[in-house]
Design an enzyme around this catalytic site. Structure first.
Site, mmCIF file in Angstrom:
data_model
loop_
_atom_site.group_PDB
_atom_site.id
_atom_site.type_symbol
_atom_site.label_atom_id
_atom_site.label_comp_id
_atom_site.label_asym_id
_atom_site.label_seq_id
_atom_site.Cartn_x
_atom_site.Cartn_y
_atom_site.Cartn_z
ATOM 1 C CG HIS A 16 -1.835 -1.134 1.318
ATOM 2 N ND1 HIS A 16 -3.138 -1.070 0.882
ATOM 3 C CD2 HIS A 16 -1.647 -2.415 1.741
ATOM 4 C CE1 HIS A 16 -3.725 -2.257 1.046
ATOM 5 N NE2 HIS A 16 -2.837 -3.083 1.568
ATOM 6 C CG ASN A 43 -6.759 -0.212 0.515
ATOM 7 O OD1 ASN A 43 -5.688 0.005 -0.043
ATOM 8 N ND2 ASN A 43 -6.840 -0.652 1.759
ATOM 9 C CG HIS A 146 -9.024 -9.165 2.535
ATOM 10 N ND1 HIS A 146 -8.222 -8.223 3.130
ATOM 11 C CD2 HIS A 146 -9.586 -9.863 3.551
ATOM 12 C CE1 HIS A 146 -8.302 -8.335 4.458
ATOM 13 N NE2 HIS A 146 -9.137 -9.331 4.730
ATOM 14 C CG HIS A 189 -3.444 -10.379 3.203
ATOM 15 N ND1 HIS A 189 -4.650 -11.034 3.289
ATOM 16 C CD2 HIS A 189 -3.728 -9.114 2.796
ATOM 17 C CE1 HIS A 189 -5.613 -10.195 2.954
ATOM 18 N NE2 HIS A 189 -5.078 -9.032 2.648
ATOM 19 C CG ASP A 262 -1.497 -6.251 3.702
ATOM 20 O OD1 ASP A 262 -1.785 -5.286 2.981
ATOM 21 O OD2 ASP A 262 -2.294 -6.757 4.512
ATOM 22 C CG HIS A 266 -2.847 2.442 9.176
ATOM 23 N ND1 HIS A 266 -4.107 2.814 8.772
ATOM 24 C CD2 HIS A 266 -2.652 1.196 8.691
ATOM 25 C CE1 HIS A 266 -4.663 1.827 8.081
ATOM 26 N NE2 HIS A 266 -3.800 0.832 8.010
HETATM 27 O O1 DOR Z 1 -3.996 -4.947 7.706
HETATM 28 C C1 DOR Z 1 -4.433 -4.549 6.638
HETATM 29 N N1 DOR Z 1 -4.189 -3.296 6.215
HETATM 30 N N2 DOR Z 1 -5.175 -5.367 5.896
HETATM 31 C C2 DOR Z 1 -5.811 -4.946 4.809
HETATM 32 O O2 DOR Z 1 -6.515 -5.730 4.212
HETATM 33 C C3 DOR Z 1 -5.721 -3.535 4.374
HETATM 34 C C4 DOR Z 1 -4.508 -2.886 4.905
HETATM 35 C C5 DOR Z 1 -4.560 -1.386 4.797
HETATM 36 O O3 DOR Z 1 -4.929 -0.868 3.749
HETATM 37 O O4 DOR Z 1 -4.197 -0.723 5.771
HETATM 38 ZN ZN ZN Z 2 -3.391 -5.113 1.729
#
Ligand code: DOR
Ligand code: ZN
Length: 369
Positions: A16, A43, A146, A189, A262, A266
């Site tokens: 991501h 996403n 997923h 994952h 993955d 954040h």
């Molecule tokens: O832990 C995760 N983080 N799983 C996911 O499916 C999405 C991802 C995210 O976009 O932060």
């Molecule tokens: Zn992911």
């Protein structure tokens, strides 16, 4: 054992990079760990749910998100795959046109409300047997899944005998394979023995990514001290699951399992009423994978061990997606290293294994040789 590994530059086939001011920093972290290319998940907000521009309030296009990433440094990658987020607005015609243009190489299924920014997902039962999946088959576009059953709560969601993932792999995956005999699938994952065994015995058109955290940690590590930087979805599981994942990646000659971190930055991890799901492994993923292989008993200093690791990290993924492995190498050595919390304008990003009482035992020496 030999302390230095020269490996083909690797591909992170599930990551991501997000959007906004920090994208360049995340991409730089990937380049700095010998990563030659990436599959960047869609996403974002709004989701990448169109193929060509223009963007709307509801959806970005693969074309425009790709340009954002390229301008932020992803032009240094030799592969950049952006899957289309499957939503209620996805049509078979979009799949046909996207495939024809070459921009569409994969689609991503999100279980509705099952993880970060997955509220646009449509339940799997609505897709199985339908025209969109038939178009994926006809165009040989990979479906990235997923694999967690949406809408479960309490002990149906997570229990020692059943999890949202095990339900999905016992109920949904067989139905998808039956209804779509040509569909290429990446089980993203995976975290459970059920999923690992399902993929191992499935036809060659089914592969899987596995993250560093799911090869190193179990739910006990998460819960003891509530180390929420290890909280991702699907959540880390039990010892038997860890053992099955390690067995899957260390089986000689295996061609189905490959790296997909993955890595999910954040900037606000703990929220007012919960915790954002996602572990950040930018800058340290190959080191963590190497540690997991060693903990699984693989000697990375001999040819057989190096071959196993190379398959998982550098060659199986390209082979599954149909592009050549990198002709360039990167170099790692068996020497402790550290990763630091990354301060961003929006908040700190804490990479694994900060705070996990485990040092990195490998160091990236050169990202490209
Ligand atoms: O832990 C995760 N983080 N799983 C996911 O499916 C999405 C991802 C995210 O976009 O932060
Ligand atoms: Zn992911």
């Amino acid at each position: 054992m030999s302390a230095v590994l020269n490996l083909p530059r690797w591909y992170d086939l599930h990551t991501h990079f997000r959007q906004g001011a920090n994208v360049g920093a995340y991409i730089a972290d990937h380049l700095g760990m010998g990563c030659a290319g990436a599959l960047a998940m869609p996403n974002t907000k709004p989701p990448v749910a169109l193929i060509h521009g223009p963007d709307t309030d509801k959806a970005w296009s693969i074309e425009s998100y790709r340009n954002i990433l390229l301008q932020a440094g992803a032009d240094a990658f030799d592969q950049l795959i952006i899957p289309l987020y499957l939503t209620a607005d996805t049509t078979p015609e979009m799949i046909d046109k996207g495939a024809e243009s070459g921009l569409l190489r994969a689609c991503k299924y999100y279980p509705p409300h099952g993880t970060t920014n997955s509220e646009h997902g449509v339940p799997m039962e609505n897709w199985i047997g339908g025209d969109v999946f038939r178009a994926l088959e006809a165009n040989q576009i990979t479906l990235c899944i997923h694999g967690e059953q949406h809408g479960l709560a309490g002990s149906e969601y997570f229990d020692e005998n059943q999890t949202a993932e095990s339900v999905f792999y016992s109920e949904k995956l067989p139905a998808i394979l039956d209804a779509h005999p040509e569909l290429r699938i990446v089980c993203e994952h995976i975290t459970t023995q059920d999923a690992a065994e399902f993929v191992s015995t499935a036809p060659a058109r089914v592969g899987a990514t596995i993250t560093p955290q799911h090869l190193l940690y179990t739910v006990g590590h998460l819960i003891q001290g509530l180390r929420y930087h290890l909280y991702c979805l699907p959540v880390v599981k039990f010892e038997k699951d860890l053992a099955a994942l390690r067995k899957a990646v260390t089986t000689p000659g295996q061609s189905k399992f490959f790296a997909g971190t993955d890595s999910a930055p954040h900037t606000t991890k703990a929220t007012e009423c919960g915790c954002a799901a996602g572990c950040y492994t930018g800058g340290c993923a190959p080191q963590l994978y190497a540690m997991a292989f060693e903990e699984a008993g693989v000697d990375l200093g001999n040819e057989a061990g190096e071959d196993l690791f190379t398959r998982f990290l550098s060659t199986n993924g390209p082979e599954f997606y149909g592009f050549p492995p990198s002709p360039e190498n990167f170099q790692m050595k068996r020497e402790p290293s550290t990763v630091e919390t990354r301060e961003t304008g929006e908040g700190p990003i804490v990479p694994l294994p900060v705070g996990m009482e485990r040092e990195l035992t490998w160091t990236i020496v050169k990202e490209s040789v």
